[in-house]
Design an enzyme around this catalytic site. Structure first.
Site, mmCIF file in Angstrom:
data_model
loop_
_atom_site.group_PDB
_atom_site.id
_atom_site.type_symbol
_atom_site.label_atom_id
_atom_site.label_comp_id
_atom_site.label_asym_id
_atom_site.label_seq_id
_atom_site.Cartn_x
_atom_site.Cartn_y
_atom_site.Cartn_z
ATOM 1 N N GLU A 75 0.852 -1.179 0.000
ATOM 2 C CA GLU A 75 0.000 0.000 0.000
ATOM 3 C C GLU A 75 0.890 1.231 0.000
ATOM 4 O O GLU A 75 2.111 1.134 0.122
ATOM 5 C CB GLU A 75 -0.957 -0.018 1.198
ATOM 6 C CG GLU A 75 -0.265 -0.089 2.550
ATOM 7 C CD GLU A 75 -1.244 -0.399 3.697
ATOM 8 O OE1 GLU A 75 -2.245 -1.091 3.471
ATOM 9 O OE2 GLU A 75 -0.984 0.053 4.813
ATOM 10 N N HIS A 84 -4.036 2.779 8.405
ATOM 11 C CA HIS A 84 -2.760 2.250 8.879
ATOM 12 C C HIS A 84 -1.786 3.405 9.120
ATOM 13 O O HIS A 84 -1.643 4.275 8.273
ATOM 14 C CB HIS A 84 -2.133 1.319 7.833
ATOM 15 C CG HIS A 84 -2.852 0.016 7.701
ATOM 16 N ND1 HIS A 84 -2.841 -0.718 6.545
ATOM 17 C CD2 HIS A 84 -3.607 -0.674 8.575
ATOM 18 C CE1 HIS A 84 -3.544 -1.817 6.730
ATOM 19 N NE2 HIS A 84 -4.020 -1.813 7.946
#
Lengths: 316, 389
Positions: A230, A268
């Site tokens: 990511e 995150h």
């Protein structure tokens, strides 16, 4: 690269598939807490592996059928544990990791989300010092779903049944549910997984994509790798270069966050485009330039692996 | 969380780091006289307190030689929309203006402490060529950037500080002062759990005084439990809606599109946004309801999504792992009823007990479309959002 003559044992001394298998002996730190207890039970239902728990002050009790010790050191001494699964809340997680490392376990898996980054810097420094001194200790996580070797052992919070055992695909990911999505697509197409590892979404992780790619390359059961990354940091760019220079096995990748705005943390802690680095386009370009097949559409991970790897493997 | 310049400089000051004499911030142009008086003799510099780089070029940093000039600038600056290369076209509203005594600048140095992900070490980044943005410098002259890792327990060692000072050509008699300042900036980073402490520029005056002229700080949200003073501050960057979502334990970020997204897990939430975009649509938000999405969380999430009036369709993508799909389905049904949902709803459930979950949704009497894959769900959502425009 480790030599194939080593047979089923890699350089970390842990039997293949990578890191964990049915012979692993785990202690769960925080086994009597609500998250630890719930997930340890799920792990035990999936397979053996958890042989002890550790909660300060609860030594002598039995929980979920395994003995609970006051310290990880006692668990190592009495039950011969070689790995630790950590569910301790964020303020105490670093201490739990340091304890497990000091007790001599080879593998620490930290599920806990929200560990201060500076604490992780301190843990990482301690582990580096230990490894430099000849001890072997590896950390996976924090903020990760854990590790599963389908059909053998589950050490984490992933749903076990979505996996298919004895397959050729190794999967490494910074995300939890995104991993489940990818695994499920593979399983539905009848493609099994050798080992699935979540390395976590935090800025400082115990293991990086590269560390896990290296293990998959050495692992005989793994024939191809799916890497899920990511935005944020440059771990995927580094993994791309590693794949080109050190891997004989095909690598497929999906990178989440193409539409994420810069400067914002996307859930995150590590998923943030900052200072002009960590963007989606750079990662995709680096991966493609190094021969990694990048899947653009999240729904087509399984399909792409089936067509480009399983098809090719059959034809060969 | 990012701190504004004046907040960072107030913190620097408590660590014994020299900052300009200041009159503090004003929120009303009428307060300028008191601020000038407090700052000391002119000239002064007025600085818009917004979280964006390039403020100078956008008209957010102005020098005032006289009190009348300062008043004129303050009237324009308080309340202005400041547009820089780091903001969107609308810019950011300037709520606060910092009034500092202007400093004479002989040299500008760049200095920051960041957490280097790769090494896992706090790291000093410095350059003798300060005043411009580090990204620009890194791109144009990477050779003038110094990097020095710092032990997270011990902080900056004196020899490290001296090496930096010599490499930055700090005047001989100020080496000691520089080492002290660098060491204190590292302490700010370590003691306050920062992920960035930046001084750009750190200046040398013609009298060789070292002053932190500007300040920037980003804190590690994971550490707020032990940084009570920082935790109590209001994050200037996030919207009201984002603040409210955070309070209820949801991770929500508003975006510009019209398809509201509700997903469990941060990675899958990003992946869902990307898929919506790939299908030709535009996501209205990032929203992670958490790994264990229960009825209460789903209801809260739906309420937050619907507060955004741009939303024309809602896409729910939940991968039921430990949390079973039938439980999630009940959550979605209850949430849709609770908010009396009128917009098109597209639900994609996958995972444990998915058949039971889908049947529950089917029999609920709530108008919705179900999808078997994320791609199908995204396409349906894009079509629905297009129709309900």
């Amino acid at each position: 690269m480790g030599s194939r003559a080593e047979g089923s044992r890699g350089r970390w001394g842990i039997q293949m598939s990578i890191l964990l298998d049915k012979n692993s002996r785990m202690v769960v730190s925080g086994i009597t807490g609500s998250a630890g207890s719930f997930h340890a039970e799920q792990c035990l239902k999936y397979g053996k592996g958890i042989v002890a728990g550790a909660t300060p002050g609860k030594g002598g009790q039995t929980h979920l059928g395994v003995p609970v010790f006051n310290t990880v050191h006692e668990a190592v001494k009495n039950e011969g544990v070689d790995s630790a699964l950590i569910f301790v809340p964020p303020p105490f997680a670093a201490d739990a990791m340091l304890e497990a490392a000091d007790a001599g376990v080879k593998l620490i898996i930290t599920i806990t989300e929200g560990v201060p980054v500076l604490d992780m810097a301190r843990v990482k420094k301690d582990l580096q010092r230990r490894n430099a001194a000849g001890q072997t200790v590896r950390l996976v996580g924090p903020n990760c779903p854990g590790i599963i070797t389908p059909g053998q052992i589950k050490a984490g919070i992933m749903p076990g049944y979505i996996h298919k055992a004895d397959g050729p695909i190794g999967l490494v990911s910074r995300s939890g549910t995104l991993t489940y999505e990818a695994v499920w697509q593979l399983t539905q197409r009848g493609i099994g997984q050798s080992t699935v590892i979540g390395i976590g979404g935090d800025p400082i992780a115990g293991s990086t994509h590269i560390d896990i790619l290296r293990l998959f390359e050495e692992d005989e059961a793994t024939k191809a790798v799916v890497l899920i990354g990511e935005i944020g940091g440059t771990a995927e760019e580094e993994a791309a270069e590693f794949a080109k220079n050190h891997m004989s096995k095909p690598v497929f990748a999906f990178i989440a966050g193409k539409t994420a705005p810069p400067g914002r943390t996307m859930g995150h802690a590590g998923a943030i485009i900052e200072g002009g680095s960590g963007g989606h386009a750079d990662k995709v370009a680096a991966l493609e330039a190094n021969g990694v097949t990048v899947v653009e559409n999240l729904s087509e991970i399984g399909k792409t692996v089936e067509e480009k790897f399983m098809g090719a493997a059959q034809a060969a | 969380m990012k701190l504004l310049e004046y907040e960072a400089k107030e913190i620097f000051k408590t660590f014994g780091i020299a900052v300009p004499s200041t009159g503090g911030v004003i929120r009303d142009a009428n307060d300028i006289d008191a601020a000038l008086k407090k700052a000391g003799d002119g000239p002064w510099v007025l600085k818009a307190q917004v979280l964006a780089g390039g403020r100078g070029k956008g008209g957010g940093v102005k020098l005032a030689k006289t009190e009348a000039e300062a008043r004129e600038i303050a009237e324009k600056m308080v309340g202005m929309q400041l547009v820089t290369h780091q903001t969107d076209a609308k810019g950011l509203k300037v709520e606060e203006v910092l009034v500092d005594q202007a400093s004479d600048i002989a040299r500008e140095i760049y200095f920051s402490v960041v957490m280097d992900r790769k090494s896992g070490m706090p790291t000093i980044i410095a350059s003798a060529e300060g005043g411009i943005e580090i990204e620009v410098l890194a791109h144009e002259k990477p050779e003038v950037i110094l990097k020095m890792p710092v032990d997270p327990d011990r902080g900056l060692e004196p020899y490290q500080g001296r090496r930096l000072a010599f490499d930055l050509n700090i005047p001989q008699k100020q080496i000691g002062a520089f080492v002290k300042m660098a060491s204190r900036l590292v302490q700010v980073f370590l003691k306050l759990d920062a992920s960035l402490v930046e001084v750009n520029p750190l200046i040398l005056t013609p009298e060789d005084e070292l002053i932190a002229l500007d300040g920037k700080m980003v804190t590690d949200d994971n550490a707020l439990f032990r940084q009570k003073e920082l935790a109590a501050r209001r994050d200037p960057e996030i919207s009201e809606l984002e603040r409210e979502a955070k309070k209820t334990g949801l991770s929500y970020i508003g975006l510009d599109g019209n398809i509201g997204c509700m997903v469990n897990g941060a990675g899958l939430a990003m992946g869902t946004m990307d898929t919506v975009s790939l299908a030709g649509g535009s996501p209205a938000n990032f929203l992670d309801v958490g790994g264990g999405a229960n009825e209460e969380q789903v209801t809260k999430a739906l309420k937050i999504i619907l507060r955004d009036s741009k939303v024309k369709a809602v896409l729910v993508n939940i991968f039921g792992g430990i949390m079973r799909c039938d439980t999630i389905a009940n959550g979605v049904i209850a949430a849709a009823k609770a908010v009396d949902l009128k917009l098109p709803l597209i639900v994609r459930l996958e995972g444990t007990n998915v058949k039971e979950g889908k049947a529950l949704l089917q029999d609920s009497g709530i108008k919705m479309e179900q999808a078997d894959s994320l791609w199908e769900a995204a396409q349906k959502a894009v079509a629905a959002a297009g129709e309900s425009k």
